[in-house]
Motif scaffolding. Structure first.
Motif, short mmCIF file in Angstrom:
data_model
loop_
_atom_site.label_atom_id
_atom_site.label_comp_id
_atom_site.label_asym_id
_atom_site.label_seq_id
_atom_site.Cartn_x
_atom_site.Cartn_y
_atom_site.Cartn_z
N UNK A 18 -41.47 70.24 -92.67
CA UNK A 18 -43.18 70.72 -92.55
C UNK A 18 -43.68 69.38 -92.20
N UNK A 19 -44.63 69.36 -91.31
CA UNK A 19 -45.41 68.21 -90.89
C UNK A 19 -46.34 67.97 -91.92
N UNK A 20 -46.40 66.88 -92.73
CA UNK A 20 -47.22 66.43 -94.01
C UNK A 20 -48.09 65.52 -93.53
N UNK A 21 -47.60 64.77 -92.51
CA UNK A 21 -48.14 63.40 -92.14
C UNK A 21 -49.49 63.86 -91.64
N UNK A 22 -49.81 64.56 -90.68
CA UNK A 22 -51.08 64.94 -90.18
C UNK A 22 -52.05 64.98 -91.28
N UNK A 23 -51.89 65.88 -92.18
CA UNK A 23 -52.88 66.12 -93.37
C UNK A 23 -53.16 64.98 -93.98
N UNK A 24 -52.23 63.88 -94.24
CA UNK A 24 -52.49 62.69 -94.70
C UNK A 24 -53.45 62.01 -93.94
N UNK A 25 -53.14 61.68 -92.85
CA UNK A 25 -53.98 61.13 -91.61
C UNK A 25 -55.48 61.38 -91.69
N UNK A 26 -55.35 62.92 -91.37
CA UNK A 26 -56.58 63.48 -91.33
C UNK A 26 -57.40 63.47 -92.53
N UNK A 27 -57.03 63.58 -93.82
CA UNK A 27 -57.74 63.24 -94.97
C UNK A 27 -58.26 61.75 -95.07
N UNK A 28 -57.44 60.66 -94.63
CA UNK A 28 -57.95 59.43 -94.71
C UNK A 28 -58.85 59.10 -93.60
N UNK A 29 -58.72 59.79 -92.62
CA UNK A 29 -59.82 59.33 -91.27
C UNK A 29 -61.05 60.03 -91.72
N UNK A 30 -60.99 61.24 -92.30
CA UNK A 30 -62.37 61.96 -92.92
C UNK A 30 -63.00 61.13 -93.95
N UNK A 31 -62.18 60.50 -94.78
CA UNK A 31 -62.93 59.77 -95.83
C UNK A 31 -63.76 58.77 -95.29
N UNK A 32 -63.59 58.20 -93.92
CA UNK A 32 -64.29 57.05 -93.34
C UNK A 32 -65.28 57.56 -92.11
#
Lengths: 415, 415
Positions: A18-32
């Motif tokens: 399962x691609x879990x990387x995308x959710x992590x990257x999306x979260x971090x980008x959203x935060x900024x």
């Protein structure tokens, strides 16, 4: 400013991981304050990667690529990106030194030929140092567009995002603010909530969006505000939150800052200096596992007993055999006895106990699949309730775990 | 024949939820010989969904869309698909009856206005009955291309895939065969394996691909064969497997049919009629949770004790306080005592015990973060080993759980 994420690897497209990387990257980008336009998962195939890069470039300003940077033959991302930029690969001496150190320290061996190639990078790339692995991250620019290539191993990708990519984006770019606020509701369905708040929803300012996120007995409501002025967003979201509480405050269980149900429990327990013990049957250790996944759990969590077999309930948890015989192992009485006993054994303030049948077949009792009892013991006594959780094993367990945290949270707040 | 998967929902693009639907759909399609070309996650936005449908149609024959079918205002998938097909919405009487039944049986209420709209479907759509929820699945055709729209709730999506989509695809289409075989290796890095099998890898027939999937101390090697003749694929993969065992058989731990490490343990335990008990400290219930996630665990799993606090190790697991004092709570001696005691308490054949420090700070001992002991008790005695698992909490736990299953499996195979 939009970003896109491209995850590369056949293992994603055959469903092996399962691609879990995308959710992590999306979260971090959203935060900024950077929104993600699209996430695409593509094959370890040159033409497909080239196409995905082109499509993403046409829609977004920042393209983050993960995966396909390993040393083996199926990993072709680096070569393909190099071709996309019409660039050539050159050896990076710092990366090579890092590789030599890694091999010396971890494998007590000289670097192998196949890993030596990990030090090759496109000549135009800014190298992002991967402290945790052999494949470096790469940052490339093309006009206004930024391309970042990161390894697919989640641990290495996260290190590079936090230490390299996010700081560099914060330094180099002015971004719009994004503010999210999520409310956790329980006990009421999505459509009923929607009817209760329809007028309010229609009146939301156009820079605030509402989303409904239903999952296993809970509905999360997420407000998202975007704009150039952080203070304006803050105030507007605060004002709308107040109105929302006025309408459905009775079913809002908590707010979420990436916080889970057990995270809310953890906060309250730690604040109050209270302790917890758990006796699990069909939930099989999942309540304990979710509790201990949160750093700092040792402040309030004494431990748990996974009494899966009936004999373990009797011999280890000291549930009276007559009780099991009279009421069956899946019963209010056994759940309450489990909670009382584990609380006593572990000298805790609170205890959770679960007994039930998660299926697929009937177990040590005649209870229907999906029939469960959850008990909460506290300094003022014990109480168990029966729930019917459907007939899907994984969902029965997860819904019961969620329900256990909900019941516990309600109980703790009384003290 | 290629498929594409489009998952729709802002919650995916802000990283609030991980898209698990795509992996499930990809797995099911692969099983029946349909390869997934690309997976795309897009926003709840009409233009974006239209663009994604167009791009997917240009590359694939079957387009499966999930999400955005809820009854609330942010859900626009149905309207957008209807527009893409130049179609109009009509009321489906069977869906309406199903909705009325659902409301009567589950909510004891008449159907609400907002949910009544769930019975509207594009006039050209074949309706796929969603037994588990209110949003029907839809099957639309456009020339040779097939579009399927499914709800995003994983449970509902899975029901529709298994009961409707897969059977219909099997009935209507001739497909290429796809065969996967995955070997689980441990203890040796990806690049070392690659060097050992380089010549064999280069000599693989062109219809067989090899992939390396490294994760937390294990490397999975996956062979994928595609072609029109199932027997040819079977034989070729069998022949290549034999060669692979000849080269690295000493590090192949098992083969995977979607099977996990604990799945292999479950198989052997059940076959041998042996039983298991677990005493966990820093792994916090995760070993028990993974064991009980497998249906049928009650055949061999007696239970576990999550002795998170030192006092729980002493008072519930009966580890001698002097042992803790002399060797510290994170020690070979305590791990072995935990395993012996839980085996005795639960009268099991085998026992696993873990004690260690998962961080982020030091706990009830001076042990470094990442320093762990794992003990296996069996009918012939007990033995614990020390491991260093890095400094990342989640990884320390998961690597230790994997290692525990590996050690247990080795031990069971001796009996």
């Amino acid at each position: 400013m939009f970003a896109e994420i491209i995850t590369i690897g056949d293992e994603i497209l055959i469903g092996q991981i399962i691609d879990t990387n995308s959710a992590y990257i999306a979260q971090e980008l959203n935060k900024i304050g950077i929104s993600v336009f699209q996430i695409s998962s593509v094959q370890d195939n040159k033409d497909h990667i080239l196409l995905a890069l082109k499509e993403a470039e046409s829609r977004a300003d920042i393209i983050i690529v993960t995966g396909g940077l390993g040393p083996t033959k199926d990993d072709i991302t680096k070569f393909t990106i190099c071709e996309y930029f019409g660039d050539t690969l050159v050896q990076d001496t710092e990366v090579l030194r890092h590789l030599e150190d890694l091999f010396k320290n971890y494998f007590s061996a000289p670097i192998s030929e196949i890993n030596r190639k990990q030090a090759l990078v496109p000549s135009k790339a800014i190298v992002l140092k991967n402290e945790f692995g052999t494949a470096p991250g790469m940052w490339l620019e093309k006009g206004d567009k930024i391309f970042v290539s990161l390894p697919g191993v989640p641990f290495e990708m996260k290190g590079l995002m936090l230490n390299e990519v996010i700081p560099k984006l914060l330094r180099d770019f002015k971004r719009e603010y994004i503010l999210h606020k999520t409310f956790i509701t329980y006990g009421v369905g999505e459509s009923t909530i929607a009817e209760k708040i329809a007028t309010w929803e229609d009146g939301l300012p156009n820079f605030i969006k509402l989303a409904y996120l239903p999952n296993l007995g809970m509905v999360r409501l997420r407000l998202t505000a975007k704009g150039g002025d952080n203070t304006v967003l803050d105030k507007a979201v605060e004002a709308e939150s107040k109105k929302l509480y006025g309408l459905i405050g009775d079913i809002i269980y908590g707010e979420e800052d990436g916080d889970s149900l057990e995270g809310l429990v953890a906060k309250v327990m730690t604040q109050k200096g209270m302790t917890l013990a758990i006796a699990e049957s069909f939930t099989g250790g999942k309540i304990a596992q979710q509790i201990t996944a949160i750093p700092g759990a040792s402040a309030y969590f004494k431990g748990g007993i996974v009494s899966y077999a009936t004999e373990t309930k009797i011999e280890v948890l000291h549930v009276a055999p007559e009780l099991v015989k009279k009421h069956s192992v899946v019963s209010k009485e056994v759940a309450e006895s489990m909670a009382i006993n584990v609380r006593k054994m572990m000298k805790s303030d609170f205890a959770i106990a679960t007994t039930g049948n998660a299926g697929p077949t009937k177990g040590d009792s005649d209870a229907d699949v999906g029939s469960v009892f959850i008990a909460i013991a506290s300094p003022s006594g014990v109480s168990a309730q029966r729930f019917t959780m459907g007939n899907h094993r994984e969902r029965i367990v997860q819904k019961s775990v969620n329900k256990a945290f909900e019941l516990l949270q309600k109980e703790i707040l009384k003290f």
